[in-house]
Design an enzyme around this catalytic site. Structure first.
Site, mmCIF file in Angstrom:
data_model
loop_
_atom_site.group_PDB
_atom_site.id
_atom_site.type_symbol
_atom_site.label_atom_id
_atom_site.label_comp_id
_atom_site.label_asym_id
_atom_site.label_seq_id
_atom_site.Cartn_x
_atom_site.Cartn_y
_atom_site.Cartn_z
ATOM 1 C CE1 TYR A 1 -3.079 -2.946 0.018
ATOM 2 C CE2 TYR A 1 -4.421 -2.346 2.516
ATOM 3 C CZ TYR A 1 -4.383 -3.009 1.216
ATOM 4 O OH TYR A 1 -4.875 -4.191 1.555
ATOM 5 C CG LEU B 1 -19.851 0.997 2.672
ATOM 6 C CD1 LEU B 1 -18.721 1.531 3.254
ATOM 7 C CD2 LEU B 1 -20.858 0.567 3.276
ATOM 8 N N GLY B 2 -18.351 -1.624 -1.464
ATOM 9 C CA GLY B 2 -18.234 -1.575 -2.828
ATOM 10 C C GLY B 2 -17.513 -0.550 -3.318
ATOM 11 N NE ARG B 3 -11.969 -2.114 -4.901
ATOM 12 C CZ ARG B 3 -12.428 -3.222 -4.707
ATOM 13 N NH1 ARG B 3 -13.660 -3.954 -4.566
ATOM 14 N NH2 ARG B 3 -11.739 -4.484 -4.781
ATOM 15 N N GLY B 4 -17.235 2.701 -1.757
ATOM 16 C CA GLY B 4 -18.259 3.214 -1.695
ATOM 17 C C GLY B 4 -19.187 2.978 -2.296
ATOM 18 C CB SER C 1 -20.256 4.766 0.737
ATOM 19 O OG SER C 1 -20.845 5.714 -0.157
#
Length: 331
Positions: A56, A206-209, A212
């Protein structure tokens, strides 16, 4: 904060974990001060499991966590670390390296960057097609025996690989994407985990936002935001997917919660052996996520959620096509 045990042999951790990837620029620029404050707020709220990867931002995330965790009782939190994904100085990925000698090399760097003498859960980020999983897990087992690692995990592998790895050393958990719009694990992987007594740590809840409730129609990912390359956020796909979010919002409003809270609670309700990770980058998003763990979903609630977002309803792969071949399961 509730507690859950990762599998039959894993550690007791908070029922909600914090994923730190977004604090190192994966979704665009992140605020270092706010990121550290968010880690502190998570710990103070009872969150104990923090997930990172040595790739990362090429160590940036581990160094950030070392700063945020400095002075904390080491037994008060658990670190989950992924390794083995190769990067270049630009945005490109260079494959995977899970050879036994690489395992120990990557671990040495992570221990140093994190400023700790052990990793609680250590896992290859993806399956290295050139290295049998038995060799990789065998090398981590040596590090367990030496005291540098407490538990062994896996990430994004199929049921057959889980069985082979577990035969070498008990696996604490599998980290894999699992959400209302990513349910491929339910067919074969989840039953295998439960048969073997392996936990599931769900990222992307959250599905990468995307689910959300905070991704507005017409919005485009900014510079440095990897969602700009995601099929689910592109063109007609995102319009279709946001229509699912609108349907989910109606369920959330009737329940008296936010869309994000409903989506997180749905994952948590799939079983006591499943632990959701939230990638909150700010204290505001963390504060929204925390009440989800106290949200009681009735059978009627679950039926309404399924009606709003049926299995396989989302459009677009969860990763760009170049990355899909490295996944143990699809969408």
């Amino acid at each position: 904060m509730q507690r859950r045990i990762l599998g039959r042999t894993g550690p007791a951790v908070s029922a909600l974990g914090l994923g730190a990837m977004g604090m190192s620029g994966a979704y665009g620029a992140a605020d270092r001060t706010e990121s550290i404050a968010t880690v502190h707020a998570a710990l103070e709220s009872g969150v104990t499991l923090i997930d990172t990867g040595d790739f990362y931002a090429m160590g940036h995330n581990e160094l950030l966590l070392a700063e945020a965790l400095r002075g904390r009782d080491r037994d008060s939190y658990q670190l989950s670390v992924k390794f083995g994904m190769l990067r270049g100085p630009g945005p490109e990925f260079g494959g995977h390296d899970s050879r036994p000698e690489a395992v120990k090399n990557f671990l040495a760097y992570s221990l140093t960057r994190l400023g700790t003498d052990h990793i609680d859960i250590y896992r290859p980020a993806r399956l290295d097609p050139a290295v049998p999983i038995e060799e990789t897990v065998g090398a981590i087992k040596e590090m367990v025996d030496a005291g540098y690692v407490r538990h062994i995990g896996l990430s994004e592998v199929d049921a057959a690989t889980i069985r082979r790895a577990h035969a070498v050393h008990p696996i604490a958990d599998l980290q894999i994407e699992y959400s209302l719009i990513s349910r491929a694990v339910e067919a074969e992987v989840l039953p295998t985990l439960r048969e073997l007594g392996v936990g599931l740590t769900a990222y992307g809840v959250l599905g990468r936002g995307l689910i959300s409730g905070h991704w507005p129609a017409g919005h485009r990912a900014g510079p440095g935001d990897t969602r700009g390359f995601s099929p689910r956020f592109s063109g007609e796909n995102v319009e279709h997917n946001l229509a699912l979010v609108d349907a989910l919002r109606r369920v959330a409003e009737a329940k008296g919660c936010t869309v994000a809270q409903l989506a997180i609670a749905w994952v948590a309700a799939r079983g006591e052996d499943i632990l959701p990770l939230v990638g909150a980058r700010t204290r505001e998003r963390l504060a929204e996520a925390l009440p989800a763990m106290d949200l009681n979903l009735t059978a009627d609630d679950l039926a309404e959620i399924e009606k709003a977002v049926p299995p396989n309803a989302a459009r677009g792969d969860r990763y760009p096509s170049a990355f899909m071949s490295s996944l143990g399961v699809g969408n």
